[in-house]
Design a protein around this motif. Structure first.
Motif, PDB file in Angstrom:
ATOM      1  N   LEU A 167     -12.898   0.976   6.081  1.00  0.00           N
ATOM      2  CA  LEU A 167     -12.129   1.781   5.134  1.00  0.00           C
ATOM      3  C   LEU A 167     -10.816   1.078   4.820  1.00  0.00           C
ATOM      4  CD1 LEU A 167     -11.873   4.299   3.456  1.00  0.00           C
ATOM      5  CD2 LEU A 167     -10.976   5.515   5.462  1.00  0.00           C
ATOM      6  N   ASP A 168     -10.711   0.520   3.619  1.00  0.00           N
ATOM      7  CA  ASP A 168      -9.536  -0.236   3.186  1.00  0.00           C
ATOM      8  C   ASP A 168      -8.794   0.587   2.140  1.00  0.00           C
ATOM      9  OD1 ASP A 168      -7.648  -2.016   2.327  1.00  0.00           O
ATOM     10  OD2 ASP A 168      -9.016  -3.704   2.105  1.00  0.00           O
ATOM     11  N   LEU A 169      -7.598   1.048   2.470  1.00  0.00           N
ATOM     12  CA  LEU A 169      -6.802   1.877   1.562  1.00  0.00           C
ATOM     13  C   LEU A 169      -5.702   1.093   0.859  1.00  0.00           C
ATOM     14  CD1 LEU A 169      -6.422   5.149   3.686  1.00  0.00           C
ATOM     15  CD2 LEU A 169      -8.170   4.554   1.992  1.00  0.00           C
ATOM     16  N   GLY A 170      -5.668  -0.206   1.052  1.00  0.00           N
ATOM     17  CA  GLY A 170      -4.647  -1.015   0.383  1.00  0.00           C
ATOM     18  C   GLY A 170      -5.242  -2.161  -0.388  1.00  0.00           C
ATOM     19  N   TYR A 171      -6.481  -2.013  -0.817  1.00  0.00           N
ATOM     20  CA  TYR A 171      -7.214  -3.122  -1.415  1.00  0.00           C
ATOM     21  C   TYR A 171      -6.593  -3.601  -2.721  1.00  0.00           C
ATOM     22  CZ  TYR A 171     -11.210  -5.846  -3.047  1.00  0.00           C
ATOM     23  OH  TYR A 171     -12.016  -6.855  -3.496  1.00  0.00           O
ATOM     24  N   VAL A 172      -5.933  -2.700  -3.456  1.00  0.00           N
ATOM     25  CA  VAL A 172      -5.375  -3.087  -4.743  1.00  0.00           C
ATOM     26  C   VAL A 172      -4.321  -4.182  -4.589  1.00  0.00           C
ATOM     27  CG1 VAL A 172      -3.457  -1.430  -4.824  1.00  0.00           C
ATOM     28  CG2 VAL A 172      -4.581  -2.122  -6.945  1.00  0.00           C
ATOM     29  N   ALA A 173      -3.758  -4.336  -3.385  1.00  0.00           N
ATOM     30  CA  ALA A 173      -2.765  -5.388  -3.161  1.00  0.00           C
ATOM     31  C   ALA A 173      -3.361  -6.771  -3.396  1.00  0.00           C
ATOM     32  CB  ALA A 173      -2.203  -5.281  -1.746  1.00  0.00           C
ATOM     33  N   PHE A 174      -4.641  -6.960  -3.085  1.00  0.00           N
ATOM     34  CA  PHE A 174      -5.266  -8.267  -3.308  1.00  0.00           C
ATOM     35  C   PHE A 174      -5.397  -8.565  -4.803  1.00  0.00           C
ATOM     36  CE2 PHE A 174      -7.183  -6.985   0.870  1.00  0.00           C
ATOM     37  CZ  PHE A 174      -6.419  -7.865   1.633  1.00  0.00           C
ATOM     38  N   LEU A 175      -5.630  -7.537  -5.598  1.00  0.00           N
ATOM     39  CA  LEU A 175      -5.611  -7.713  -7.044  1.00  0.00           C
ATOM     40  C   LEU A 175      -4.223  -8.163  -7.498  1.00  0.00           C
ATOM     41  CD1 LEU A 175      -6.990  -7.293  -9.871  1.00  0.00           C
ATOM     42  CD2 LEU A 175      -6.102  -4.951  -9.791  1.00  0.00           C
ATOM     43  N   GLN A 210      -0.282   0.322  -6.157  1.00  0.00           N
ATOM     44  CA  GLN A 210       0.052   1.324  -5.160  1.00  0.00           C
ATOM     45  C   GLN A 210      -1.214   2.072  -4.748  1.00  0.00           C
ATOM     46  OE1 GLN A 210       2.626   4.335  -6.920  1.00  0.00           O
ATOM     47  NE2 GLN A 210       1.921   3.762  -8.957  1.00  0.00           N
ATOM     48  N   PHE A 211      -1.062   2.948  -3.758  1.00  0.00           N
ATOM     49  CA  PHE A 211      -2.243   3.654  -3.271  1.00  0.00           C
ATOM     50  C   PHE A 211      -2.781   4.621  -4.316  1.00  0.00           C
ATOM     51  CE2 PHE A 211      -3.985   7.518  -1.270  1.00  0.00           C
ATOM     52  CZ  PHE A 211      -5.151   6.985  -0.764  1.00  0.00           C
ATOM     53  N   GLY A 248     -12.101   2.540  12.247  1.00  0.00           N
ATOM     54  CA  GLY A 248     -11.945   3.888  11.719  1.00  0.00           C
ATOM     55  C   GLY A 248     -10.597   4.164  11.102  1.00  0.00           C
ATOM     56  N   ASP A 249     -10.012   5.309  11.506  1.00  0.00           N
ATOM     57  CA  ASP A 249      -8.762   5.765  10.906  1.00  0.00           C
ATOM     58  C   ASP A 249      -7.619   4.794  11.161  1.00  0.00           C
ATOM     59  OD1 ASP A 249     -10.212   7.960  10.178  1.00  0.00           O
ATOM     60  OD2 ASP A 249      -9.483   9.226  11.815  1.00  0.00           O
ATOM     61  N   TYR A 250      -7.635   4.122  12.286  1.00  0.00           N
ATOM     62  CA  TYR A 250      -6.538   3.207  12.610  1.00  0.00           C
ATOM     63  C   TYR A 250      -6.524   2.029  11.641  1.00  0.00           C
ATOM     64  CZ  TYR A 250      -6.635   5.939  16.897  1.00  0.00           C
ATOM     65  OH  TYR A 250      -6.633   6.972  17.795  1.00  0.00           O
ATOM     66  N   LEU A 251      -7.705   1.512  11.322  1.00  0.00           N
ATOM     67  CA  LEU A 251      -7.781   0.421  10.351  1.00  0.00           C
ATOM     68  C   LEU A 251      -7.351   0.907   8.972  1.00  0.00           C
ATOM     69  CD1 LEU A 251      -8.598  -2.459   9.570  1.00  0.00           C
ATOM     70  CD2 LEU A 251     -10.945  -1.617   9.228  1.00  0.00           C
ATOM     71  N   ALA A 252      -7.743   2.120   8.609  1.00  0.00           N
ATOM     72  CA  ALA A 252      -7.353   2.665   7.308  1.00  0.00           C
ATOM     73  C   ALA A 252      -5.842   2.777   7.192  1.00  0.00           C
ATOM     74  CB  ALA A 252      -8.009   4.034   7.106  1.00  0.00           C
ATOM     75  N   ILE A 253      -5.186   3.210   8.262  1.00  0.00           N
ATOM     76  CA  ILE A 253      -3.727   3.350   8.234  1.00  0.00           C
ATOM     77  C   ILE A 253      -3.059   1.990   8.094  1.00  0.00           C
ATOM     78  CG2 ILE A 253      -1.723   4.033   9.613  1.00  0.00           C
ATOM     79  CD1 ILE A 253      -3.498   6.257  10.801  1.00  0.00           C
TER      80      ILE A 253
END
Length: 614
Positions: A318-326, A523-524, A378-383
């Motif tokens: 679960l990657d919640l910051g993927y837009v940063a790579f764009l 941003q998120f 899990g959640d830790y990676l997402a954070i």
């Protein structure tokens, strides 16, 4: 455990699907007559005037031919009539409804009813009351109501029977082992060679007919996409959404979508070629630069969503910051674009070098972020990934020469990025090809289409490779995969790096399309894409682990707010509602991966009839 009953020529006839009592108690003949009468009234009403004023979009004042939303009602009523006659056993129409279920009749009736009543209510609301309706509008409302009442009086199937023999191969082609897949194909070929050709098996049709069907579907898809993007009225767009949503649901209940998936599996290369040609034809079937801009943005965000699909859909991270790579790819390309606002204003890389620079920069950031964090789950990676996305946005916002080194110009970003020139072809200038004029955004659309094809090839080859099977194993059970000898950290790091590189590649084109790169969009969550929530919703909504799913999800999530301006402030709310409904009714996504579909519907009984008429 899924109960699969394979019936051959000598086996017993399987029990039909379970029927439920009609929602409205009507005699069967009366329900059928009411359905057909309602459809006939609805068709006739589209040739009458629905309102006396042209103030309502689509000009519904003409008598003699349909216009605007009347065309959608006519299409829905005609489809309902055809599928009703097929479900009622009319000879020659049996192939329209392979399951023999009447559920498709009800769903298509609801599509017609929803589109028509939305139009009637919109006329009354926008023009100031029901007095603005002409008799044709009243007849349409009554006709579609009669249509739905008749459809509700038909007995429905709680679990429609699936199409015949081809389903056996469809299950087999998703086996992990290539030898097993070939075995299923050989067994199916052997059965067909001995004369076991079934009405419900698409393979029973001649090869040219199968290819013609795929070509027609691609053409219809191109037309619907062009119509949806090209319409200027939100009322017509909403009507099209209602008709398409219930219409596709109805086609699925009839079994046609499943049979079409069998055709595309049988002719995978031809299907890919037709899809590419349909996408290639888009800038030639419309000449509006704004619509071309919509198309290129859909391709950009769909490509980025495909990269995220490697991380989320295949590997289960679960990657919640993927837009940063764009953003990394966009900023890297902007710095070497020759813009006078770049710190290296005298440096202008050719496109291929700028693309490699953007990919390399995103890949390095992916490795740097993934190496210390991918041991988390899990959640830790997402954070952690959410934090990375915010750190990137704040960092580029601070590199303005005041709060930090002057690299990105802070909130002002890097502007006046020049247009690309590839082999002497300037993408910023209009060009005439075959009598068609391609403007700036049409040129970038064609470039982005080529990049999308490259990304699709990378995705499919990776997913079908040894590393792709390792990703799936990690997603299903990382502990078990590690016990079987898979290096979980290395496999996840490869997925993270590859996904980041693909996002960076799309970012290089995005920087030139928009003329500038600023920190705001990365941003998120935000009012407009790109943002991480948008990309994640596109993957989940479209279908994780598939190619067409994220592309469809990105197209819908970009196009709906684009056409319905009132949703701009409520985008996250709309995303939330859509995801809740999706998790309830179709958790595998709009275009499901077959393996995940079987996981979510493991209790469904698959009945595979042996012969036509069994």
């Amino acid at each position: 455990m899924t109960d699969i009953s394979l019936a051959t020529a000598d086996s017993a006839v399987p029990e039909p699907a379970h029927r439920t009592a009609p929602l409205i108690p009507l005699p069967l003949k009366a329900a059928r007559a009411t359905t057909l009468a309602g459809a006939a009234i609805s068709i006739v009403s589209t040739f009458l005037s629905w309102t006396y004023t042209t103030a309502f979009p689509g000009d519904l004042t003409v008598t003699g031919y349909p216009g605007g939303l009347q065309v959608l009602t006519l299409a829905g009523a005609l489809l309902t009539t055809l599928f009703a006659l097929s479900a009622f056993g009319v000879k020659g129409l049996g192939k329209l409804n392979p399951t023999g279920s009447q559920n498709s009749v009800l769903l298509l009736a609801l599509a017609t009813f929803g589109t028509t009543w939305y139009t009637v209510i919109a006329i009354a609301y926008e023009l100031g009351g029901l007095a603005n309706l002409d008799p044709g509008g009243v007849i349409a409302a009554v006709g579609t109501l009669v249509l739905v009442i008749g459809a509700l009086g038909l007995p429905l199937d709680r679990r429609p029977a699936l199409p015949a023999d081809g389903e056996f191969y469809e299950l087999g082609r998703f086996a992990e082992n290539r030898t097993v897949r070939r075995g299923y194909r050989a067994l199916r070929d052997l059965r067909l060679a001995h004369g076991e050709r079934h009405v419900n098996d698409p393979r029973s049709m001649p090869g040219w007919v199968q290819r013609l069907i795929i070509t027609l579907v691609a053409a219809v898809g191109l037309y619907l996409l062009s119509f949806a993007i090209g319409t200027e009225y939100s009322e017509i767009f909403i009507g099209l959404l209602i008709l398409t949503a219930f219409g596709v649901w109805g086609l699925g209940a009839s079994g046609l979508l499943r049979q079409f998936s069998q055709l595309t599996a049988e002719h995978r290369g031809f299907t890919s070629a037709m899809g590419f040609l349909a996408a290639l034809a888009y800038p030639f079937v419309q000449d509006n630069e704004h619509y071309a801009n919509v198309g290129v943005n859909i391709l950009i965000f769909g490509t980025v969503a495909l990269g995220l699909n490697i991380v989320v859909g295949l590997t289960g991270l679960l990657d919640l910051g993927y837009v940063a790579f764009l953003g990394v790819g966009a900023y890297a390309a902007a710095l070497v674009s020759g813009s006078e606002f770049s710190i290296w204003s005298g440096v202008q890389f050719p496109f291929w070098a700028a693309a490699l620079t953007g990919m390399a920069a995103s890949l390095v950031f992916g490795v740097l972020i993934g190496a210390p964090t991918l041991r988390l789950r899990g959640d830790y990676l997402a954070i952690v990934t959410l934090g990375f996305g915010e750190i990137f946005r704040l960092a580029v916002n601070s590199l303005d020469g005041v709060s930090g080194p002057k690299i990105t110009n802070g909130p002002n970003g890097i502007s006046q990025i020049p247009d690309l020139e590839i082999l002497g072809y300037n993408l910023g200038d209009p060009h005439i090809i075959g009598g068609f004029t391609l403007g700036r955004y049409a040129n970038y659309y064609l470039l982005m289409l080529l990049i999308t094809v490259i990304v699709v090839i990378v995705f499919t080859r990776s997913a079908n490779s040894r590393i792709g099977r390792a990703w799936v194993a990690i997603r299903e059970d990382e502990t078990a995969a590690t016990a079987m000898g898979i290096n979980g950290f290395r496999v996840k790091l490869i997925a993270f790096a590859l996904g980041a590189a693909l996002a960076g590649l799309a970012g290089t084109v995005s920087a030139h399309v928009t003329y500038n790169v600023v920190p705001g969009p990365y941003q998120f969550a935000g009012a407009a894409p790109p943002n991480s929530a948008f990309l994640l919703a596109a993957v989940v909504l479209g279908g994780m682990g598939t190619v067409s799913g994220p592309m469809l999800g990105a197209a819908m999530l970009y196009l709906i707010p684009e056409k319905l301006g009132f949703l701009e402030k409520y985008q996250l709310f709309a995303f939330g509602i859509a995801l809740i409904l999706l998790m309830r009714f179709r958790p595998e996504g709009l275009v499901p991966n077959r393996r995940r579909q079987l996981e979510f519907h493991a209790d469904d009984t698959l009945v595979l009839p042996g012969k036509a008429g069994a």
